[in-house]
Design a protein around this motif. Structure first.
Motif, PDB file in Angstrom:
ATOM      1  N   ILE A   1    -103.924   2.222  21.670  1.00  0.00           N
ATOM      2  CA  ILE A   1    -104.980   3.196  21.446  1.00  0.00           C
ATOM      3  C   ILE A   1    -105.817   3.176  22.711  1.00  0.00           C
ATOM      4  CG2 ILE A   1    -106.981   3.852  20.056  1.00  0.00           C
ATOM      5  CD1 ILE A   1    -105.689   2.450  17.701  1.00  0.00           C
ATOM      6  N   VAL A   2    -105.980   4.353  23.324  1.00  0.00           N
ATOM      7  CA  VAL A   2    -106.630   4.457  24.631  1.00  0.00           C
ATOM      8  C   VAL A   2    -107.833   5.371  24.499  1.00  0.00           C
ATOM      9  CG1 VAL A   2    -106.275   5.015  27.056  1.00  0.00           C
ATOM     10  CG2 VAL A   2    -104.360   4.212  25.687  1.00  0.00           C
ATOM     11  N   ASP A   3    -108.966   4.958  25.123  1.00  0.00           N
ATOM     12  CA  ASP A   3    -110.151   5.803  25.068  1.00  0.00           C
ATOM     13  C   ASP A   3    -110.071   6.901  26.122  1.00  0.00           C
ATOM     14  OD1 ASP A   3    -110.802   4.673  27.476  1.00  0.00           O
ATOM     15  OD2 ASP A   3    -112.448   3.446  26.722  1.00  0.00           O
ATOM     16  N   LYS A   4    -111.144   7.695  26.206  1.00  0.00           N
ATOM     17  CA  LYS A   4    -111.127   8.858  27.087  1.00  0.00           C
ATOM     18  C   LYS A   4    -111.167   8.481  28.560  1.00  0.00           C
ATOM     19  CE  LYS A   4    -116.125   9.497  26.724  1.00  0.00           C
ATOM     20  NZ  LYS A   4    -117.191  10.453  26.342  1.00  0.00           N
ATOM     21  N   HIS A   5    -111.432   7.218  28.865  1.00  0.00           N
ATOM     22  CA  HIS A   5    -111.447   6.760  30.252  1.00  0.00           C
ATOM     23  C   HIS A   5    -110.151   6.059  30.655  1.00  0.00           C
ATOM     24  CE1 HIS A   5    -115.657   7.822  30.306  1.00  0.00           C
ATOM     25  NE2 HIS A   5    -115.896   7.010  29.270  1.00  0.00           N
TER      26      HIS A   5
ATOM     27  N   ILE B   1    -107.564   0.626  27.375  1.00  0.00           N
ATOM     28  CA  ILE B   1    -106.830   0.311  26.149  1.00  0.00           C
ATOM     29  C   ILE B   1    -107.803  -0.190  25.103  1.00  0.00           C
ATOM     30  CG2 ILE B   1    -105.050  -1.143  25.121  1.00  0.00           C
ATOM     31  CD1 ILE B   1    -103.647  -1.154  27.822  1.00  0.00           C
ATOM     32  N   VAL B   2    -107.911   0.524  23.994  1.00  0.00           N
ATOM     33  CA  VAL B   2    -108.812   0.163  22.900  1.00  0.00           C
ATOM     34  C   VAL B   2    -108.142  -0.799  21.944  1.00  0.00           C
ATOM     35  CG1 VAL B   2    -110.055   1.094  20.919  1.00  0.00           C
ATOM     36  CG2 VAL B   2    -110.095   2.295  23.102  1.00  0.00           C
ATOM     37  N   ALA B   3    -106.872  -0.570  21.667  1.00  0.00           N
ATOM     38  CA  ALA B   3    -106.141  -1.445  20.754  1.00  0.00           C
ATOM     39  C   ALA B   3    -104.699  -1.541  21.212  1.00  0.00           C
ATOM     40  CB  ALA B   3    -106.218  -0.921  19.330  1.00  0.00           C
ATOM     41  N   SER B   4    -104.125  -2.714  20.976  1.00  0.00           N
ATOM     42  CA  SER B   4    -102.737  -2.970  21.317  1.00  0.00           C
ATOM     43  C   SER B   4    -102.246  -4.118  20.469  1.00  0.00           C
ATOM     44  CB  SER B   4    -102.611  -3.306  22.812  1.00  0.00           C
ATOM     45  OG  SER B   4    -101.313  -3.752  23.115  1.00  0.00           O
ATOM     46  N   LYS B   5    -100.925  -4.176  20.280  1.00  0.00           N
ATOM     47  CA  LYS B   5    -100.410  -5.312  19.538  1.00  0.00           C
ATOM     48  C   LYS B   5    -100.512  -6.600  20.345  1.00  0.00           C
ATOM     49  CE  LYS B   5     -95.577  -4.304  20.787  1.00  0.00           C
ATOM     50  NZ  LYS B   5     -94.252  -3.967  20.242  1.00  0.00           N
ATOM     51  N   HIS B   6    -100.755  -6.447  21.635  1.00  0.00           N
ATOM     52  CA  HIS B   6    -101.023  -7.599  22.495  1.00  0.00           C
ATOM     53  C   HIS B   6    -102.517  -7.646  22.765  1.00  0.00           C
ATOM     54  CE1 HIS B   6     -96.732  -8.043  23.066  1.00  0.00           C
ATOM     55  NE2 HIS B   6     -96.662  -6.786  23.501  1.00  0.00           N
TER      56      HIS B   6
ATOM     57  N   LEU C   1    -119.197   4.350  20.144  1.00  0.00           N
ATOM     58  CA  LEU C   1    -118.056   3.583  19.652  1.00  0.00           C
ATOM     59  C   LEU C   1    -117.652   2.631  20.767  1.00  0.00           C
ATOM     60  CD1 LEU C   1    -117.852   6.374  17.997  1.00  0.00           C
ATOM     61  CD2 LEU C   1    -115.509   5.651  17.545  1.00  0.00           C
ATOM     62  N   LEU C   2    -117.616   1.389  20.455  1.00  0.00           N
ATOM     63  CA  LEU C   2    -117.311   0.362  21.438  1.00  0.00           C
ATOM     64  C   LEU C   2    -116.170  -0.489  20.929  1.00  0.00           C
ATOM     65  CD1 LEU C   2    -120.932  -0.771  22.346  1.00  0.00           C
ATOM     66  CD2 LEU C   2    -119.461   0.763  23.653  1.00  0.00           C
ATOM     67  N   VAL C   3    -115.246  -0.797  21.824  1.00  0.00           N
ATOM     68  CA  VAL C   3    -114.159  -1.713  21.500  1.00  0.00           C
ATOM     69  C   VAL C   3    -114.277  -2.899  22.444  1.00  0.00           C
ATOM     70  CG1 VAL C   3    -111.675  -2.056  21.406  1.00  0.00           C
ATOM     71  CG2 VAL C   3    -112.656   0.115  20.676  1.00  0.00           C
ATOM     72  N   SER C   4    -114.160  -4.078  21.919  1.00  0.00           N
ATOM     73  CA  SER C   4    -114.315  -5.265  22.766  1.00  0.00           C
ATOM     74  C   SER C   4    -113.578  -6.438  22.157  1.00  0.00           C
ATOM     75  CB  SER C   4    -115.803  -5.601  22.938  1.00  0.00           C
ATOM     76  OG  SER C   4    -116.368  -5.934  21.667  1.00  0.00           O
ATOM     77  N   LEU C   5    -113.272  -7.391  23.009  1.00  0.00           N
ATOM     78  CA  LEU C   5    -112.803  -8.690  22.527  1.00  0.00           C
ATOM     79  C   LEU C   5    -114.057  -9.536  22.294  1.00  0.00           C
ATOM     80  CD1 LEU C   5    -109.732  -9.337  24.847  1.00  0.00           C
ATOM     81  CD2 LEU C   5    -109.725  -8.872  22.405  1.00  0.00           C
ATOM     82  N   SER C   6    -114.549  -9.436  21.127  1.00  0.00           N
ATOM     83  CA  SER C   6    -115.852 -10.034  20.817  1.00  0.00           C
ATOM     84  C   SER C   6    -115.763 -11.555  20.755  1.00  0.00           C
ATOM     85  CB  SER C   6    -116.365  -9.480  19.488  1.00  0.00           C
ATOM     86  OG  SER C   6    -117.597 -10.073  19.147  1.00  0.00           O
ATOM     87  N   HIS C   7    -116.822 -12.193  21.311  1.00  0.00           N
ATOM     88  CA  HIS C   7    -116.983 -13.644  21.211  1.00  0.00           C
ATOM     89  C   HIS C   7    -118.126 -14.002  20.284  1.00  0.00           C
ATOM     90  CE1 HIS C   7    -114.861 -13.012  25.052  1.00  0.00           C
ATOM     91  NE2 HIS C   7    -114.309 -14.215  24.818  1.00  0.00           N
ATOM     92  N   ASN C   8    -118.533 -13.037  19.464  1.00  0.00           N
ATOM     93  CA  ASN C   8    -119.691 -13.224  18.580  1.00  0.00           C
ATOM     94  C   ASN C   8    -119.297 -13.753  17.215  1.00  0.00           C
ATOM     95  OD1 ASN C   8    -121.437 -12.169  20.578  1.00  0.00           O
ATOM     96  ND2 ASN C   8    -120.921 -10.063  19.930  1.00  0.00           N
ATOM     97  N   TYR C   9    -118.021 -14.073  17.039  1.00  0.00           N
ATOM     98  CA  TYR C   9    -117.562 -14.515  15.717  1.00  0.00           C
ATOM     99  C   TYR C   9    -116.979 -15.917  15.813  1.00  0.00           C
ATOM    100  CZ  TYR C   9    -118.244  -9.809  13.953  1.00  0.00           C
ATOM    101  OH  TYR C   9    -118.791  -8.618  13.563  1.00  0.00           O
TER     102      TYR C   9
END
Length: 608
Positions: A226-230, A233-238, A164-172
């Motif tokens: 939303i924070v991962d196990k490390h 920050i996985v998700a934030s309103k910012h 499971l990967l969370v990223s600010l993707s530049h692929n779109y």
């Protein structure tokens, strides 16, 4: 101030009662503030946990739906055949992909608008990509994107590996073809078919999750993550905070716990968090404690002002009530001070029916009694002085009588006349006994001896015409009594009995304890007694107590003895009583307190 309180009962009461009220209000206010604060904080935590639970449900849905989606595609015959297609067989590859898209991908994406793309990649070089191009988020995967070149493939070689990967993707890009930076959650799973590793990946937009986090509004300065196990920050309103590390102090507090709340003193934040178990992520909400404490501070201020107002009102009431009590006590104090100067005519004028009024009435009654006692004491002192003067005057006559009796005794010895001798001796003893005015208190044994000297003379005068029976128990011989209380009563019996009628008489004297604390001497005779009228008159005279009564009765045996007893002993049972027995005989009872002289104390008689 301290001196005023110590010298005033009113201010002591005010201080005491107001302190008790202040303590009670303080305890109740503190308990109320503590419980309210705890309840408010618990409500905030409960409300936040509900929000976190909802977020977890959404994440869990993503995870489980995609897991089932992956399992559906991976278990399909079309996906297995697609994985076995040779890299140069473009036709079969496209045909099988179209079947997978129609049967599996399109139905799934229809009900999951957050899906941005579905990617399939075989290690032999085959790759197929499904691009949703939905208008919901105006995002579409770039045409030149390749999963093989994305560096997101799992780094192990075992089948079933997930990532499971969370990223600010530049692929779109957007609909206009311009690159867009967007938060994306990527699910990747590896499958093994023969010697080839096949990868299935899904990109899910985190914009819906951001909207959920943005709707969590717990006051100014509140944040949701939303924070991962490390601790990333996985998700934030910012969006700018995605893929950045969480505050180290906060992460160290929540890292090893599955859920709960904690207060971070350094940042002044209340953190509430829950763990998403399938991905080992934590959904976290931080709230500035000042927001939570605002309601607590309002409760504190309301409680404080309520306590202050209640205490002031109570203090006013206490002062008014205390004044209503102490005002009368002050009046009593002024009256008592007046009596200390010797003014016994002043009286307390205290209204009411409570204890203070009763004390005032009792004090007025005490003053009345005191005036009477002073007057009685004055009259008694006068009478004592008169008695002393009379005794001093009688000393001359007594000395003469002693010499005369000694002369008679000497003549009786010369003439050998025993009766004259015994009479002279008995009369001399009687005279010596009565003329010693210094010892007014004697023992009952001495009083009986005095009576017996009198009876010796009576026996010589009247021979066997008068019979006497005296009973004195051994334990009553040392009982103290005043002098000359028996002989006058017996003399009255002889005078009104035998000398009036000439009939033989029998007189009995019985000494016995009475009601534990008294001694009673009963004198009975078989004379003619008193008439009913005379008996009532004597009984009435015995009931009257006054100096005039004493002076009037000083020459009468009964009243003389009675008044001397009453003046010496204040007990109401003390005195002389006269009655008539059933056989008509007269009975005289003499009652006085039981006081025994101590042999080891030679001054006991005079001290009495």
């Amino acid at each position: 101030m301290v001196k005023a309180i110590r010298s005033s009962l009113k201010w002591k009461l005010v201080l005491l009662i107001s302190s008790m009220i202040f303590m009670i209000i303080g305890v109740i206010g503190t308990f109320s503030y503590y419980e309210t604060s705890r309840t408010i904080r618990a409500d905030v935590e409960r409300f936040t946990n509900q929000i976190l639970k909802q977020s977890n449900l959404n994440l869990n849905r993503y995870y489980l739906d995609n897991e089932r989606f992956f399992q559906t595609i991976a278990g399909s015959q079309e996906f297995r055949e697609w994985s076995l297609v040779k890299p140069n067989n473009r036709y079969d590859q496209l045909a099988l992909y179209m079947q997978i898209e129609d049967r599996y991908i399109e139905p799934y994406v229809t009900y999951h608008p957050e899906i941005l793309s579905v990617q399939m990649y075989n290690s032999n070089g085959n790759e197929s990509i499904y691009r949703t191009g939905r208008i919901d988020y105006d995002l579409i995967l770039k045409s030149d994107y390749s999963l093989a070149q994305s560096a997101m493939l799992p780094d192990t070689e075992y089948s079933g590996d997930k990532k499971l990967l969370v990223s600010l993707s530049h692929n779109y890009t957007n609909g206009a073809g311009k690159p867009v930076e967007t938060p994306v959650l990527t699910f990747i799973q590896r499958f093994q078919f023969l010697s080839d590793s096949v990868y299935l990946a899904v990109d899910i937009s985190l914009i819906p999750t951001q909207k959920i986090l943005q709707e969590i509004n717990l006051g100014d300065g509140g944040e949701s993550f939303i924070v991962d196990k490390h601790g990333m920050i996985v998700a934030s309103k910012h969006t700018s905070l995605i893929n950045t590390p969480l505050d180290s102090a906060l992460w160290s507090e929540i890292r090893d716990s599955a859920g709960g709340s904690t207060f971070i003193a350094d940042t002044g934040q209340l953190a509430v968090y829950q763990t998403f178990p399938n991905a080992d992520w934590k959904v976290l909400v931080t709230i500035p404690y000042r927001n939570v404490a605002h309601s607590i501070f309002v409760v504190r201020n309301v409680t404080l002002w309520t306590a202050i107002v209640s205490w002031i009102v109570s203090l006013i009431l206490v002062i008014l009530i205390s004044d209503s009590v102490t005002r009368r006590l002050k009046q009593m104090r002024r009256t008592i001070k007046s009596t200390r100067t010797g003014d016994l005519n002043v009286r307390m004028n205290i209204a009411g029916t409570d204890e203070v009024a009763e004390v005032a009435l009792a004090y007025n009654h005490l003053l009345d009694r005191l005036e009477g006692n002073i007057q009685q004491l004055t009259e008694s002192r006068v009478m004592q002085q008169e008695a002393v003067l009379s005794a001093l005057q009688s000393q001359i006559n007594s000395h003469f009588l002693y010499n005369a009796l000694e002369s008679i005794n000497s003549l009786a010895n010369l003439e050998r006349n025993e009766e004259i001798k015994q009479t002279a001796i008995a009369l001399s003893a009687m005279l010596r006994y009565t003329s010693n005015y210094k010892d007014t208190i004697v023992t009952l044994e001495e009083e009986i001896d005095h009576l017996q000297n009198y009876l010796k003379i009576i026996g010589i005068l009247y021979e066997d015409e008068i019979v006497f029976d005296i009973h004195l128990p051994e334990d009553l011989r040392k009982v103290l009594c005043i002098k000359a209380i028996l002989q006058p009563i017996v003399e009255n019996s002889i005078k009104h009995g035998f000398e009036s009628t000439g009939n033989p008489m029998r007189i009995e004297i019985q000494c016995a304890p009475y009601r534990q604390h008294y001694v009673q001497v009963c004198i009975t005779d078989n004379g003619i007694g008193f008439s009913e009228t005379k008996l009532e008159a004597i009984q009435q005279s015995l009931k009257e107590e006054s100096a005039n009564n004493y002076k009037q009765g000083s020459r009468i045996g009964l009243l003389n003895v009675h008044n001397r007893l009453r003046m010496r002993y204040p007990q109401p049972e003390t005195g002389v009583s006269v009655g008539r027995l059933d056989n008509g005989n007269t009975e005289v009872r003499i009652t006085f307190p039981l006081q025994i002289m101590k042999e080891a104390d030679p001054d006991a008689r005079s001290s009495r």
